[in-house]
Design a protein around this motif. Structure first.
Motif, PDB file in Angstrom:
ATOM      1  N   ILE A 272      34.354  72.563  34.127  1.00  0.00           N
ATOM      2  CA  ILE A 272      34.043  71.695  33.330  1.00  0.00           C
ATOM      3  C   ILE A 272      34.175  71.951  31.686  1.00  0.00           C
ATOM      4  O   ILE A 272      34.900  71.180  31.000  1.00  0.00           O
ATOM      5  CB  ILE A 272      32.565  70.956  33.429  1.00  0.00           C
ATOM      6  CG1 ILE A 272      32.383  70.661  34.654  1.00  0.00           C
ATOM      7  CG2 ILE A 272      32.226  70.223  32.303  1.00  0.00           C
ATOM      8  CD1 ILE A 272      30.964  70.186  35.094  1.00  0.00           C
ATOM      9  N   LYS A 273      33.716  73.268  31.511  1.00  0.00           N
ATOM     10  CA  LYS A 273      33.978  73.743  30.024  1.00  0.00           C
ATOM     11  C   LYS A 273      35.302  73.865  29.586  1.00  0.00           C
ATOM     12  O   LYS A 273      35.779  73.538  28.663  1.00  0.00           O
ATOM     13  CB  LYS A 273      33.004  75.003  29.865  1.00  0.00           C
ATOM     14  CG  LYS A 273      33.078  75.545  28.735  1.00  0.00           C
ATOM     15  CD  LYS A 273      32.363  77.058  28.683  1.00  0.00           C
ATOM     16  CE  LYS A 273      32.422  77.559  27.259  1.00  0.00           C
ATOM     17  NZ  LYS A 273      33.683  78.231  26.946  1.00  0.00           N
ATOM     18  N   ALA A 274      36.097  74.485  30.583  1.00  0.00           N
ATOM     19  CA  ALA A 274      37.576  74.767  30.340  1.00  0.00           C
ATOM     20  C   ALA A 274      38.458  73.607  30.399  1.00  0.00           C
ATOM     21  O   ALA A 274      39.351  72.990  29.418  1.00  0.00           O
ATOM     22  CB  ALA A 274      38.087  75.718  31.394  1.00  0.00           C
ATOM     23  N   ALA A 275      37.984  72.595  31.028  1.00  0.00           N
ATOM     24  CA  ALA A 275      38.734  71.430  31.009  1.00  0.00           C
ATOM     25  C   ALA A 275      38.329  70.458  29.739  1.00  0.00           C
ATOM     26  O   ALA A 275      39.412  69.876  29.267  1.00  0.00           O
ATOM     27  CB  ALA A 275      38.568  70.276  32.292  1.00  0.00           C
ATOM     28  N   ARG A 276      37.188  70.681  29.384  1.00  0.00           N
ATOM     29  CA  ARG A 276      37.084  70.080  27.896  1.00  0.00           C
ATOM     30  C   ARG A 276      37.679  70.585  27.060  1.00  0.00           C
ATOM     31  O   ARG A 276      38.259  70.082  26.003  1.00  0.00           O
ATOM     32  CB  ARG A 276      35.501  70.054  27.648  1.00  0.00           C
ATOM     33  CG  ARG A 276      34.477  69.137  28.988  1.00  0.00           C
ATOM     34  CD  ARG A 276      34.760  67.631  28.425  1.00  0.00           C
ATOM     35  NE  ARG A 276      34.645  67.328  27.075  1.00  0.00           N
ATOM     36  CZ  ARG A 276      35.368  66.292  26.606  1.00  0.00           C
ATOM     37  NH1 ARG A 276      36.093  65.494  27.309  1.00  0.00           N
ATOM     38  NH2 ARG A 276      35.179  65.921  25.377  1.00  0.00           N
ATOM     39  N   GLU A 277      37.732  71.815  27.204  1.00  0.00           N
ATOM     40  CA  GLU A 277      38.583  72.717  25.978  1.00  0.00           C
ATOM     41  C   GLU A 277      39.853  72.522  26.049  1.00  0.00           C
ATOM     42  O   GLU A 277      40.689  72.350  24.827  1.00  0.00           O
ATOM     43  CB  GLU A 277      38.184  74.160  26.100  1.00  0.00           C
ATOM     44  CG  GLU A 277      36.731  74.637  25.547  1.00  0.00           C
ATOM     45  CD  GLU A 277      36.451  76.023  25.837  1.00  0.00           C
ATOM     46  OE1 GLU A 277      37.082  76.632  26.844  1.00  0.00           O
ATOM     47  OE2 GLU A 277      35.221  76.547  25.654  1.00  0.00           O
ATOM     48  N   LEU A 278      40.530  72.180  27.108  1.00  0.00           N
ATOM     49  CA  LEU A 278      41.892  71.946  27.195  1.00  0.00           C
ATOM     50  C   LEU A 278      42.073  70.682  26.729  1.00  0.00           C
ATOM     51  O   LEU A 278      43.111  70.273  25.910  1.00  0.00           O
ATOM     52  CB  LEU A 278      42.211  71.980  28.784  1.00  0.00           C
ATOM     53  CG  LEU A 278      43.820  71.455  28.913  1.00  0.00           C
ATOM     54  CD1 LEU A 278      44.727  72.363  28.180  1.00  0.00           C
ATOM     55  CD2 LEU A 278      43.987  71.492  30.512  1.00  0.00           C
ATOM     56  N   SER A 279      41.309  69.578  26.712  1.00  0.00           N
ATOM     57  CA  SER A 279      41.496  68.123  26.425  1.00  0.00           C
ATOM     58  C   SER A 279      41.748  68.478  24.835  1.00  0.00           C
ATOM     59  O   SER A 279      42.321  67.792  24.185  1.00  0.00           O
ATOM     60  CB  SER A 279      40.264  67.365  26.715  1.00  0.00           C
ATOM     61  OG  SER A 279      40.511  66.091  26.152  1.00  0.00           O
ATOM     62  N   ALA A 280      40.322  69.166  24.149  1.00  0.00           N
ATOM     63  CA  ALA A 280      40.464  69.281  22.836  1.00  0.00           C
ATOM     64  C   ALA A 280      41.592  69.984  22.269  1.00  0.00           C
ATOM     65  O   ALA A 280      42.312  69.650  21.155  1.00  0.00           O
ATOM     66  CB  ALA A 280      39.520  70.008  22.451  1.00  0.00           C
ATOM     67  N   ALA A 281      42.194  71.021  22.921  1.00  0.00           N
ATOM     68  CA  ALA A 281      43.293  71.810  22.425  1.00  0.00           C
ATOM     69  C   ALA A 281      44.644  70.989  22.515  1.00  0.00           C
ATOM     70  O   ALA A 281      45.433  71.186  21.721  1.00  0.00           O
ATOM     71  CB  ALA A 281      43.232  72.993  23.475  1.00  0.00           C
ATOM     72  N   ALA A 282      44.876  70.222  23.649  1.00  0.00           N
ATOM     73  CA  ALA A 282      45.922  69.268  23.641  1.00  0.00           C
ATOM     74  C   ALA A 282      46.117  68.312  22.841  1.00  0.00           C
ATOM     75  O   ALA A 282      47.143  68.054  22.570  1.00  0.00           O
ATOM     76  CB  ALA A 282      46.019  68.576  25.078  1.00  0.00           C
ATOM     77  N   ALA A 283      44.930  68.404  22.209  1.00  0.00           N
ATOM     78  CA  ALA A 283      44.910  67.114  20.873  1.00  0.00           C
ATOM     79  C   ALA A 283      45.471  67.609  19.741  1.00  0.00           C
ATOM     80  O   ALA A 283      45.762  66.962  18.774  1.00  0.00           O
ATOM     81  CB  ALA A 283      43.482  66.400  20.731  1.00  0.00           C
ATOM     82  N   LYS A 284      45.653  69.051  19.691  1.00  0.00           N
ATOM     83  CA  LYS A 284      45.941  69.889  18.656  1.00  0.00           C
ATOM     84  C   LYS A 284      47.361  70.097  18.643  1.00  0.00           C
ATOM     85  O   LYS A 284      48.014  69.592  17.777  1.00  0.00           O
ATOM     86  CB  LYS A 284      45.012  71.133  18.248  1.00  0.00           C
ATOM     87  CG  LYS A 284      43.723  70.568  18.129  1.00  0.00           C
ATOM     88  CD  LYS A 284      42.869  72.256  18.202  1.00  0.00           C
ATOM     89  CE  LYS A 284      41.439  72.031  17.963  1.00  0.00           C
ATOM     90  NZ  LYS A 284      40.425  73.123  17.953  1.00  0.00           N
ATOM     91  N   ASP A 285      47.828  71.105  19.450  1.00  0.00           N
ATOM     92  CA  ASP A 285      49.230  71.368  19.635  1.00  0.00           C
ATOM     93  C   ASP A 285      49.676  72.170  20.902  1.00  0.00           C
ATOM     94  O   ASP A 285      48.700  72.360  21.638  1.00  0.00           O
ATOM     95  CB  ASP A 285      49.564  72.538  18.462  1.00  0.00           C
ATOM     96  CG  ASP A 285      48.543  73.523  18.358  1.00  0.00           C
ATOM     97  OD1 ASP A 285      48.282  74.266  19.248  1.00  0.00           O
ATOM     98  OD2 ASP A 285      47.899  73.718  17.045  1.00  0.00           O
ATOM     99  N   TYR A 286      50.646  72.235  20.908  1.00  0.00           N
ATOM    100  CA  TYR A 286      51.065  73.162  22.262  1.00  0.00           C
ATOM    101  C   TYR A 286      50.802  74.500  22.499  1.00  0.00           C
ATOM    102  O   TYR A 286      50.473  74.752  23.785  1.00  0.00           O
ATOM    103  CB  TYR A 286      52.744  73.088  22.280  1.00  0.00           C
ATOM    104  CG  TYR A 286      53.392  73.739  23.304  1.00  0.00           C
ATOM    105  CD1 TYR A 286      53.450  73.041  24.529  1.00  0.00           C
ATOM    106  CD2 TYR A 286      54.086  75.049  23.230  1.00  0.00           C
ATOM    107  CE1 TYR A 286      53.996  73.639  25.794  1.00  0.00           C
ATOM    108  CE2 TYR A 286      54.784  75.317  24.614  1.00  0.00           C
ATOM    109  CZ  TYR A 286      54.560  74.808  25.542  1.00  0.00           C
ATOM    110  OH  TYR A 286      55.409  75.502  26.634  1.00  0.00           O
ATOM    111  N   ALA A 287      50.495  75.312  21.657  1.00  0.00           N
ATOM    112  CA  ALA A 287      50.184  76.550  21.792  1.00  0.00           C
ATOM    113  C   ALA A 287      48.874  76.685  22.186  1.00  0.00           C
ATOM    114  O   ALA A 287      48.490  77.124  23.085  1.00  0.00           O
ATOM    115  CB  ALA A 287      50.451  77.320  20.577  1.00  0.00           C
ATOM    116  N   SER A 288      47.808  75.509  21.584  1.00  0.00           N
ATOM    117  CA  SER A 288      46.702  75.671  21.861  1.00  0.00           C
ATOM    118  C   SER A 288      46.488  75.237  23.534  1.00  0.00           C
ATOM    119  O   SER A 288      45.400  75.745  24.225  1.00  0.00           O
ATOM    120  CB  SER A 288      45.683  74.633  21.027  1.00  0.00           C
ATOM    121  OG  SER A 288      45.657  75.295  19.612  1.00  0.00           O
TER     122      SER A 288
END
Length: 258
Positions: free
Chosen positions: A102-118
């Motif tokens: 859950i934590k990692a999926a939430r963090e991926l969602s937020a990271a994907a909203a930023k940029d490719y590297a994130s």
């Protein structure tokens, strides 16, 4: 590329809120055993497929540029599927891994909203979370994903499910997985009442979510029983639950469930 997604409008109006809050103070109804609406094996398959699909997209920065919204949507979906797995009455390795997923999926969602590297870095953390061992006893039915993203995912999954109904005998296993995803989203979305445009209508929201969950569960059961007629009947019932909910919470979406 595993899947191509068509952009659709938001299925339900929403308010910006913090993940993890309760449903506007309203008590979420007790949930039935998850095995009755979304078998754990189907949800595990779905989580693996979504992660693999995201990995496919993130192989190329150009693909990510075109399908950034899909990465976000699928990451949000993984979060709610992981919650159901963590609270499931059936055991899988993802039950213990659920908190980290859950934590990692939430963090991926937020990271994907930023940029490719994130997004690439966050995907690595999500893949690692699959083998983590945590304590799911601290999990509860609460908001772990964006209602907007979940409600945009539903018609995409439903459209694929309906296409596969034309090849029911060959695609019964795929239909079972997709119906389990819809059922899990429906159950998980009960906690997102505060993101609807009528948070005061708690009882109706819970009823609509339960009806959607139960109709999807019937599709799942029929698919596993290779009962094409039963599956067709349940698909019709599922469409009605969507229309009934939209009539109250989002009239603009009537007839746009696929």
């Amino acid at each position: 590329m595993r899947r191509v997604v068509l952009t659709i409008g938001a299925a339900i109006g929403f308010l910006a809120v913090n993940i993890g809050m309760t449903a506007c103070g309203a008590d979420i109804p007790p949930a039935p055993k998850a095995s009755t609406y979304a078998p754990a094996a189907d949800l595990v398959k779905a989580v693996d497929d979504y992660i693999a699909g995201i990995a496919d997209i993130l192989e190329s920065q150009e693909d990510f540029k075109d399908l950034q919204a899909k990465v976000i949507k699928d990451a949000e979906t993984i979060a709610v599927l992981a919650l159901v797995l963590g609270l499931h009455d059936e055991n899988t390795p993802y039950k213990a891994a659920a908190p980290a997923l859950i934590k990692a999926a939430r963090e991926l969602s937020a990271a994907a909203a930023k940029d490719y590297a994130s997004a690439k870095k966050a995907l690595g953390a999500l893949e690692a979370a699959k083998s983590s061992v945590g304590d799911p006893n601290g999990l509860k039915w609460e908001k772990v994903a964006s209602l907007k993203e979940l409600m945009e995912q539903v018609p995409l999954v439903n459209s694929r499910l309906k296409r596969n109904m034309r090849r029911f005998e060959r695609q019964a296993e795929v239909i079972a997985v997709d119906s389990a995803v819809i059922a899990a989203i429906a159950q998980g979305s009960m906690a997102n009442l505060d993101e609807t445009n009528k948070p005061e209508n708690a009882e109706q929201w819970f009823q609509f979510c339960a009806a959607m969950r139960d109709a999807a569960a019937q599709i799942n059961k029929a698919a596993k029983a290779k009962d094409a007629a039963g599956a067709e009947k349940a698909v019709t019932a599922l469409a009605k639950t969507c229309d009934d909910c939209h009539a109250v919470f989002h009239p603009e979406a009537l007839g746009k469930t696929e």
